[in-house]
Design a protein around this motif. Structure first.
Motif, PDB file in Angstrom:
ATOM      1  N   GLY A   1       0.840  -1.101  -0.040  1.00 46.19           N
ATOM      2  CA  GLY A   1      -0.087  -0.157  -0.074  1.00 46.19           C
ATOM      3  C   GLY A   1       0.791   1.280   0.058  1.00 46.19           C
ATOM      4  O   GLY A   1       0.590   2.257  -0.403  1.00 46.19           O
TER       5      GLY A   1
ATOM      6  N   GLU B   1     -11.933  -5.174 -11.515  1.00 45.55           N
ATOM      7  CA  GLU B   1     -11.999  -3.970 -10.671  1.00 45.55           C
ATOM      8  C   GLU B   1     -10.725  -3.686  -9.837  1.00 45.55           C
ATOM      9  O   GLU B   1     -10.698  -2.644  -8.993  1.00 45.55           O
ATOM     10  CB  GLU B   1     -12.783  -4.354  -9.670  1.00 45.55           C
ATOM     11  CG  GLU B   1     -13.053  -5.327  -8.506  1.00 45.55           C
ATOM     12  CD  GLU B   1     -13.611  -6.649  -9.208  1.00 45.55           C
ATOM     13  OE1 GLU B   1     -13.671  -6.584 -10.300  1.00 45.55           O
ATOM     14  OE2 GLU B   1     -13.798  -7.383  -8.222  1.00 45.55           O
ATOM     15  N   HIS B   2      -9.618  -4.230 -10.172  1.00 44.35           N
ATOM     16  CA  HIS B   2      -8.342  -3.985  -9.490  1.00 44.35           C
ATOM     17  C   HIS B   2      -7.710  -3.032 -10.269  1.00 44.35           C
ATOM     18  O   HIS B   2      -7.460  -2.895 -11.362  1.00 44.35           O
ATOM     19  CB  HIS B   2      -7.294  -5.169  -9.415  1.00 44.35           C
ATOM     20  CG  HIS B   2      -7.730  -6.381  -8.488  1.00 44.35           C
ATOM     21  ND1 HIS B   2      -7.262  -7.757  -8.188  1.00 44.35           N
ATOM     22  CD2 HIS B   2      -9.115  -6.406  -7.597  1.00 44.35           C
ATOM     23  CE1 HIS B   2      -7.886  -8.338  -7.369  1.00 44.35           C
ATOM     24  NE2 HIS B   2      -9.252  -7.734  -6.874  1.00 44.35           N
ATOM     25  N   ASN B   3      -7.129  -1.941  -9.281  1.00 40.22           N
ATOM     26  CA  ASN B   3      -6.299  -0.961 -10.096  1.00 40.22           C
ATOM     27  C   ASN B   3      -4.952  -0.909  -9.900  1.00 40.22           C
ATOM     28  O   ASN B   3      -4.178  -0.502 -11.008  1.00 40.22           O
ATOM     29  CB  ASN B   3      -6.626   0.406  -9.260  1.00 40.22           C
ATOM     30  CG  ASN B   3      -6.095   0.423  -7.721  1.00 40.22           C
ATOM     31  OD1 ASN B   3      -6.080  -0.649  -7.288  1.00 40.22           O
ATOM     32  ND2 ASN B   3      -5.750   1.427  -7.233  1.00 40.22           N
ATOM     33  N   ARG B   4      -4.379  -2.115  -9.179  1.00 39.87           N
ATOM     34  CA  ARG B   4      -3.037  -2.348  -9.357  1.00 39.87           C
ATOM     35  C   ARG B   4      -2.710  -3.690 -10.141  1.00 39.87           C
ATOM     36  O   ARG B   4      -3.371  -4.641  -9.953  1.00 39.87           O
ATOM     37  CB  ARG B   4      -2.327  -2.396  -8.046  1.00 39.87           C
ATOM     38  CG  ARG B   4      -1.958  -1.002  -7.468  1.00 39.87           C
ATOM     39  CD  ARG B   4      -0.819  -0.945  -6.375  1.00 39.87           C
ATOM     40  NE  ARG B   4      -0.844   0.285  -5.978  1.00 39.87           N
ATOM     41  CZ  ARG B   4      -0.242   0.619  -4.646  1.00 39.87           C
ATOM     42  NH1 ARG B   4       0.449  -0.286  -4.200  1.00 39.87           N
ATOM     43  NH2 ARG B   4       0.000   1.730  -4.426  1.00 39.87           N
TER      44      ARG B   4
ATOM     45  N   GLN C   1      -0.207   1.240 -11.400  1.00 40.74           N
ATOM     46  CA  GLN C   1      -1.328   1.674 -10.694  1.00 40.74           C
ATOM     47  C   GLN C   1      -2.035   2.280 -11.501  1.00 40.74           C
ATOM     48  O   GLN C   1      -1.743   3.379 -12.158  1.00 40.74           O
ATOM     49  CB  GLN C   1      -1.377   2.501  -9.349  1.00 40.74           C
ATOM     50  CG  GLN C   1      -2.335   2.909  -8.892  1.00 40.74           C
ATOM     51  CD  GLN C   1      -2.322   3.382  -7.509  1.00 40.74           C
ATOM     52  OE1 GLN C   1      -1.870   2.611  -6.580  1.00 40.74           O
ATOM     53  NE2 GLN C   1      -2.827   4.682  -7.050  1.00 40.74           N
ATOM     54  N   ASN C   2      -3.223   1.869 -12.104  1.00 35.64           N
ATOM     55  CA  ASN C   2      -3.994   2.057 -13.289  1.00 35.64           C
ATOM     56  C   ASN C   2      -2.969   2.191 -14.579  1.00 35.64           C
ATOM     57  O   ASN C   2      -2.503   0.965 -14.574  1.00 35.64           O
ATOM     58  CB  ASN C   2      -4.473   3.643 -13.079  1.00 35.64           C
ATOM     59  CG  ASN C   2      -5.605   3.442 -11.753  1.00 35.64           C
ATOM     60  OD1 ASN C   2      -6.430   2.617 -11.819  1.00 35.64           O
ATOM     61  ND2 ASN C   2      -5.584   4.479 -11.066  1.00 35.64           N
TER      62      ASN C   2
ATOM     63  N   SER D   1      -4.390  -6.518  -7.578  1.00 39.02           N
ATOM     64  CA  SER D   1      -4.733  -6.054  -6.439  1.00 39.02           C
ATOM     65  C   SER D   1      -5.832  -4.873  -6.460  1.00 39.02           C
ATOM     66  O   SER D   1      -5.843  -4.179  -7.283  1.00 39.02           O
ATOM     67  CB  SER D   1      -3.748  -5.820  -5.216  1.00 39.02           C
ATOM     68  OG  SER D   1      -3.129  -4.528  -5.654  1.00 39.02           O
ATOM     69  N   HIS D   2      -6.573  -4.871  -5.255  1.00 38.04           N
ATOM     70  CA  HIS D   2      -7.637  -3.926  -5.092  1.00 38.04           C
ATOM     71  C   HIS D   2      -7.177  -2.882  -4.196  1.00 38.04           C
ATOM     72  O   HIS D   2      -6.473  -3.000  -3.414  1.00 38.04           O
ATOM     73  CB  HIS D   2      -8.866  -4.576  -4.530  1.00 38.04           C
ATOM     74  CG  HIS D   2     -10.145  -3.760  -4.828  1.00 38.04           C
ATOM     75  ND1 HIS D   2     -10.499  -2.912  -3.945  1.00 38.04           N
ATOM     76  CD2 HIS D   2     -11.261  -3.879  -5.645  1.00 38.04           C
ATOM     77  CE1 HIS D   2     -11.656  -2.341  -4.489  1.00 38.04           C
ATOM     78  NE2 HIS D   2     -12.035  -2.997  -5.285  1.00 38.04           N
ATOM     79  N   THR D   3      -7.843  -1.899  -4.247  1.00 40.14           N
ATOM     80  CA  THR D   3      -7.421  -0.581  -3.612  1.00 40.14           C
ATOM     81  C   THR D   3      -7.517  -0.858  -2.334  1.00 40.14           C
ATOM     82  O   THR D   3      -8.681  -1.329  -1.793  1.00 40.14           O
ATOM     83  CB  THR D   3      -8.315   0.648  -4.117  1.00 40.14           C
ATOM     84  OG1 THR D   3      -8.201   0.834  -5.574  1.00 40.14           O
ATOM     85  CG2 THR D   3      -8.307   1.980  -3.306  1.00 40.14           C
ATOM     86  N   GLY D   4      -6.226  -0.482  -1.542  1.00 41.40           N
ATOM     87  CA  GLY D   4      -6.584  -0.656  -0.136  1.00 41.40           C
ATOM     88  C   GLY D   4      -6.468  -2.087   0.412  1.00 41.40           C
ATOM     89  O   GLY D   4      -6.334  -2.380   1.640  1.00 41.40           O
TER      90      GLY D   4
ATOM     91  N   HIS E   1      -3.606  -3.984  -0.954  1.00 41.98           N
ATOM     92  CA  HIS E   1      -2.570  -4.461  -1.879  1.00 41.98           C
ATOM     93  C   HIS E   1      -1.603  -5.618  -1.567  1.00 41.98           C
ATOM     94  O   HIS E   1      -0.708  -5.935  -2.415  1.00 41.98           O
ATOM     95  CB  HIS E   1      -1.771  -3.124  -2.227  1.00 41.98           C
ATOM     96  CG  HIS E   1      -2.553  -2.177  -3.012  1.00 41.98           C
ATOM     97  ND1 HIS E   1      -3.174  -2.332  -4.265  1.00 41.98           N
ATOM     98  CD2 HIS E   1      -2.634  -0.872  -2.886  1.00 41.98           C
ATOM     99  CE1 HIS E   1      -3.676  -1.410  -4.632  1.00 41.98           C
ATOM    100  NE2 HIS E   1      -3.522  -0.178  -3.759  1.00 41.98           N
TER     101      HIS E   1
END
Lengths: 111, 114
Positions: free
Chosen positions: A94, B28-31, B50-51, B95-98, B100
């Motif tokens: 993160g 829906e994963h941004n990374r 990331q995106n 991975s999803h936001t928050g 990771h």
């Protein structure tokens, strides 16, 4: 990168509880402890994550002492299908810290 | 199946050729991450997005390697002028936001350079 030390291999009989300990003396304040499982010819699979004390989910428990310099993954009543490589990682993606997988612990479950 | 997919699963090429691998992350994963794994070793981090932004690259990623993630969806990893030392499993994860630290891995692309 915070590196970890794990046993290279372990054997266990079916039905036994298996505990795999990981040392991470240089863990940083913001680092989490995360364990992954990998079967041959597959990508790793997330098992469990913790920051301190104890975390339990449907497949494993993770014990982390107060100093956080080590952690123990506990697999209750292992079966043959738990034969895999288990990786202990410290970091926090993160905040951008890379995960360092190391060589992991190869667990063999014996009938 | 809504997991991470990679294509191709296997690639055999001759030294000096260029290869390109594709990764489709969970929608829906941004990374999105790329790793390389050789026999008996754990995955080694190569790069992540990331995106559509490539945020970090490992020193392992020489100038023969390039990765893209146009529009923040699928990603490609290209290796130019392949060498025998590039033979490995190339793994993609997302991975999803928050969340990771909980990365979802694809099945990998096994590259063999002859």
């Amino acid at each position: 990168l915070a590196k970890t030390t794990q046993p290279i291999s372990m054997d266990s009989y079916e039905g036994q509880e298996v505990n795999i300990t990981c040392s991470h003396n240089n863990i940083a304040t913001n680092d989490y402890i995360t364990w992954y499982q990998q079967f041959p010819s597959q990508g790793p699979r997330f098992i469990i994550q913790g920051y301190k004390t104890k975390v339990t989910n449907e497949v494993a428990s993770l014990f982390i002492p107060a100093d956080r310099k080590s952690s123990t993954l506990s697999l209750p009543r292992v079966s043959l299908s738990d034969t895999a490589v288990y990786y202990c990682l410290v970091g926090d993606m993160g905040t951008g810290n890379q995960f360092y997988f190391g060589t992991g612990t190869s667990l063999t479950v014996i009938p | 199946d809504t997991g991470v997919s990679q294509d191709p699963r296997h690639k055999i090429t001759k030294r000096g050729q260029n290869v390109t691998f594709r990764c489709d992350p969970i929608s829906e994963h941004n990374r999105l991450y790329w790793y390389r794994q050789t026999l008996g070793q754990g995955p080694e981090f190569l790069t992540y997005f990331q995106n559509e932004a490539q945020l970090e690259k490992s020193r392992l990623l020489s100038d023969r390697f390039s990765a893209e993630r146009p529009k923040g969806s699928f990603s490609t990893l290209e290796i130019q002028r392949t060498e025998q030392g590039d033979s490995a499993m190339y793994l993609c994860a997302s991975s999803h936001t928050g969340q990771h630290n909980e990365q979802f891995f694809g099945p990998g692309t096994r590259l063999t350079v002859l």
